[in-house]
Every structure is written in structure tokens, then in C-alpha cells.
Design an enzyme around this catalytic site. Structure first.
Site, PDB file in Angstrom:
ATOM      1  N   LYS A 110       0.794  -1.298   0.243  1.00 52.95           N
ATOM      2  CA  LYS A 110      -0.028   0.099  -0.021  1.00 52.95           C
ATOM      3  C   LYS A 110       0.927   1.200  -0.006  1.00 52.95           C
ATOM      4  O   LYS A 110       0.555   2.216  -0.579  1.00 52.95           O
ATOM      5  CB  LYS A 110      -0.891  -0.057   1.268  1.00 52.95           C
ATOM      6  CG  LYS A 110      -2.108  -0.853   1.054  1.00 52.95           C
ATOM      7  CD  LYS A 110      -2.953  -1.210   2.445  1.00 52.95           C
ATOM      8  CE  LYS A 110      -3.788  -2.459   2.083  1.00 52.95           C
ATOM      9  NZ  LYS A 110      -4.438  -2.742   3.280  1.00 52.95           N
ATOM     10  N   ASP A 163     -10.805   3.255   4.029  1.00 54.41           N
ATOM     11  CA  ASP A 163     -11.348   1.611   3.885  1.00 54.41           C
ATOM     12  C   ASP A 163     -12.773   1.649   3.579  1.00 54.41           C
ATOM     13  O   ASP A 163     -13.319   0.578   3.229  1.00 54.41           O
ATOM     14  CB  ASP A 163     -10.897   1.188   5.262  1.00 54.41           C
ATOM     15  CG  ASP A 163      -9.823   0.220   4.902  1.00 54.41           C
ATOM     16  OD1 ASP A 163      -9.617  -0.136   3.750  1.00 54.41           O
ATOM     17  OD2 ASP A 163      -9.515  -0.506   5.967  1.00 54.41           O
ATOM     18  N   GLN A 183      -4.684  -1.675   9.534  1.00 51.32           N
ATOM     19  CA  GLN A 183      -4.562  -2.736   9.090  1.00 51.32           C
ATOM     20  C   GLN A 183      -5.210  -3.980  10.012  1.00 51.32           C
ATOM     21  O   GLN A 183      -4.854  -3.951  11.120  1.00 51.32           O
ATOM     22  CB  GLN A 183      -3.081  -3.268   8.732  1.00 51.32           C
ATOM     23  CG  GLN A 183      -2.968  -4.564   8.234  1.00 51.32           C
ATOM     24  CD  GLN A 183      -3.507  -4.652   6.667  1.00 51.32           C
ATOM     25  OE1 GLN A 183      -3.426  -3.576   5.878  1.00 51.32           O
ATOM     26  NE2 GLN A 183      -4.295  -5.659   6.308  1.00 51.32           N
TER      27      GLN A 183
END
Ligand code: NDP
Length: 297
Positions: A53, A120, A97
Site C-alpha cells: 500500500k 477503507d 490494518q
């Protein structure tokens, strides 16, 4: 006849080029879009995801930073970090995460992130906005990536029966939210582990989306001839290779590709789209910051 392959690698590369162009336009207005990923602990798979990422952000001309916390960090430490990132104008997107260590409350962590920085798309505000169909929602990246794949492959979802296997909050449910919106106009069935006679549902699908986490569980006899099959699954299967494992989807690719009209591979299907959509959400977050500034908000 073997199915046509829908390459997530190729579509993701196009999305990332678009994102780089959009990022350059935002940078020209004095703001560099920035994503901060928080990694708690040292889960090997998460470490790989986080690194990719960060690299993808840099390649798109954006700021990509990873903040690492020890696995035994207290919930309060993580929440204090999120508060700091919420207040930092250089941070447009925050991603914590998953999975978090067992002692942490993941729901509380997601709710702590300001919805405008929740790239997200897991904050309840974004989940709700996605379901309502509000244009400023951040849709979760994996289902948004599936929708983009379908769009670019020229698969018309309007009026199609989409059967989704899996009802998780990160894939199955938001996938349904996106597909039932006006414009997408699909008729959606969601299946899960309690669904009776799964194959009777999957065989009705014009578009079958598998997000289960069970290697090769969707077999050719479960697929209507000519259906479009999207495989979200990424499963590590141990084998005798030097690496000791290979990645396998939820779909039995060899068998199903003989029946379907279109199919996504694993790897190289939905996986690359997830990061591409994360970058897109981050640039949108930066654009909206500029819009709010211009409006004096
Ligand atoms: P979850 O484990 O959260 O959800 C799995 C879903 O599958 C659940 O709803 C479960 O039902 C259902 N299920 C399990 N067994 C069966 C069965 N025998 N028949 C029907 N339904 C079943 O997984 P995720 O949604 O997080 O992930 C699914 C897969 O997608 C995984 O392989 C994951 O690695 C992959 N993934 C890939 C991403 C990408 O970028 N490509 C991103 C995210 C995930 P129930 O709710 O009843 O338990």
C-alpha cells in the site's frame, strides 16, 4: 469454450494511472494526498499488504506512511494515535490494518476514525451512506474494485441476478449495497454458511461473486453456463513447492472456466483492484478537503 479472463492486474493499472493524474491535479492546488496505514504487530501477511500500500501511494505521487505499533500496545495508545491522525491536515486517509491483536476492539477503532478520512469505507457512516447511495460515501475497496472490474469488462449488471456467496462486512454485505443501487440495478441474492442448498442459488446467477475463504469451493456444477464469475477469495494452500504454498481462490478455476463466460483469476483478479480503489478513495478524500476549504467550512 474457455471463459474470457478479466484481468484485475490490467484494470488496476489503469485505475492507478487515473489516480496518479488526479493526485497531480490536487498537488498542483498545493495539497499532496496522504494515506497513513497503522500496523499493530507483525503479522507476516499484513506486513506484506502494508508495504505494498505504501509503495502504491508513492508510485501514484502521493504520500504513503506506515506507523507501526507493538503487538501488545494498549487500545488507548492506538486510539490516541488515531486522534492525532484525525487532526493532522496532511493525512487524508487513515487505514488500520486488520486483523488487530485479540485484545483490541476493532469496532471501536473503526468508529474512532473520522468518516472523511475512512478510506477503507468501514465506518458506520460510510457503510450507511453506501447503502443509501450517497455520492460522498467511501465504498469499501474490495467490492468497489469488483464493481469497477465488471464495468471495465463491459458486464451489464442492470437487471442481472447477482449471487454473492459470503456476507462479511468487508466484502459480501457492501457488495450487495453497491449492486442494488439505482444505476447498478442488479437483483441480489446473498448466501452464507447457513444457506440451504447453496448450489441451487449459485446456479441461478448471471453474475456469481465468491467471497468465502474456502479454496476452490465453487465448482463447475454450481455455475450456470455463460455466467460471469468473480473470485474474491485469496487462500493460502500448502503444497510441496519451494515456497511451501500457493494462492488459490474460492472458485475451482480449471473447472469453472470451462462453463463461465468471464472469470477472474487468483492471483491477478480482485486483489490488485483493492489497493487501486484505496488510492482512489485517498485522492477523493484530499479533493474533498480542498472543496471544504474553498467553501470555508
Ligand atoms: P469472512 O470469513 O469474514 O466471511 C466469509 C463468508 O463466507 C461468511 O459470510 C460465511 O458465512 C461464508 N461462508 C463460509 N463457509 C461457507 C459455506 N460453506 N457456504 C456458504 N457460505 C460460507 O471472509 P471475508 O469476506 O473477509 O473474505 C472472504 C475471502 O475473500 C477470503 O478468502 C479473503 O482472503 C478474501 N479477501 C480478498 C480480498 C481481496 O483484496 N481480493 C479482500 C478481502 C477478502 P457466515 O457469515 O454464515 O459465517
Amino acid at each position: 469454450m474457455p471463459a474470457e479472463l478479466i484481468s484485475g492486474t490490467a484494470v488496476a493499472a489503469r485505475v492507478r494511472e487515473e489516480v496518479a493524474r488526479d493526485a497531480a491535479a490536487v498537488i498542483a492546488r498545493g495539497v499532496t494526498p496522504g494515506l497513513t496505514v497503522v500496523l499493530v504487530g507483525e503479522d507476516p501477511a499484513s506486513t506484506v499488504y502494508v508495504r505494498s500500500k505504501e509503495k502504491a501511494c508513492r508510485e501514484a505521487g502521493m504520500n504513503g506512511e506506515t506507523i507501526r505499533l507493538a503487538a501488545d500496545s494498549a487500545q488507548e495508545v492506538l486510539e490516541a494515535l488515531i486522534d492525532r491522525l484525525n487532526a493532522d491536515p496532511a493525512v487524508h486517509g487513515i487505514l488500520v490494518q486488520s486483523p488487530l491483536p485479540k485484545h483490541m476492539d476493532e469496532n471501536a477503532v473503526v468508529r474512532r476514525i473520522r468518516p472523511e478520512k475512512d478510506v477503507d469505507g468501514f465506518h458506520p457512516v460510510n457503510v450507511g451512506k453506501t447503502l443509501i447511495g450517497e455520492p460522498d460515501a467511501f465504498a469499501p475497496c474490495t467490492p468497489a474494485g469488483v464493481q469497477e472490474l465488471l464495468r471495465v469488462a463491459g458486464i451489464d449488471t442492470r437487471g442481472a441476478h447477482c449471487v454473492i456467496v459470503g456476507r462479511s462486512n468487508i466484502v459480501g454485505k457492501p457488495m450487495a449495497s453497491l449492486l442494488i443501487q439505482q444505476g447498478a440495478d442488479a437483483t441480489v441474492t446473498i448466501c452464507h454458511s447457513r444457506t440451504r442448498d447453496l448450489a441451487s442459488h449459485t446456479r441461478q446467477a448471471d453474475i456469481l461473486i465468491a467471497a468465502v475463504g474456502r479454496p476452490s469451493m465453487i465448482t463447475a456444477d454450481m455455475v450456470k453456463p455463460g455466467a460471469v464469475v468473480i473470485d474474491v477469495g485469496i487462500n493460502r494452500v500448502n503444497d510441496a513447492s519451494a515456497k511451501g504454498y500457493h494462492l488459490e481462490g474460492d472458485v475451482d478455476f480449471a473447472g469453472v472456466s470451462q462453463v463461465a463466460s468471464h472469470i477472474t483469476p487468483v492471483p491477478g483478479g480482485v486483489g490488485p483492484m483493492t489497493i487501486a480503489m484505496l488510492l482512489r478513495n485517498t485522492v477523493r478524500a484530499a479533493e474533498r478537503t480542498l472543496e471544504r476549504q474553498a467553501a470555508g467550512a
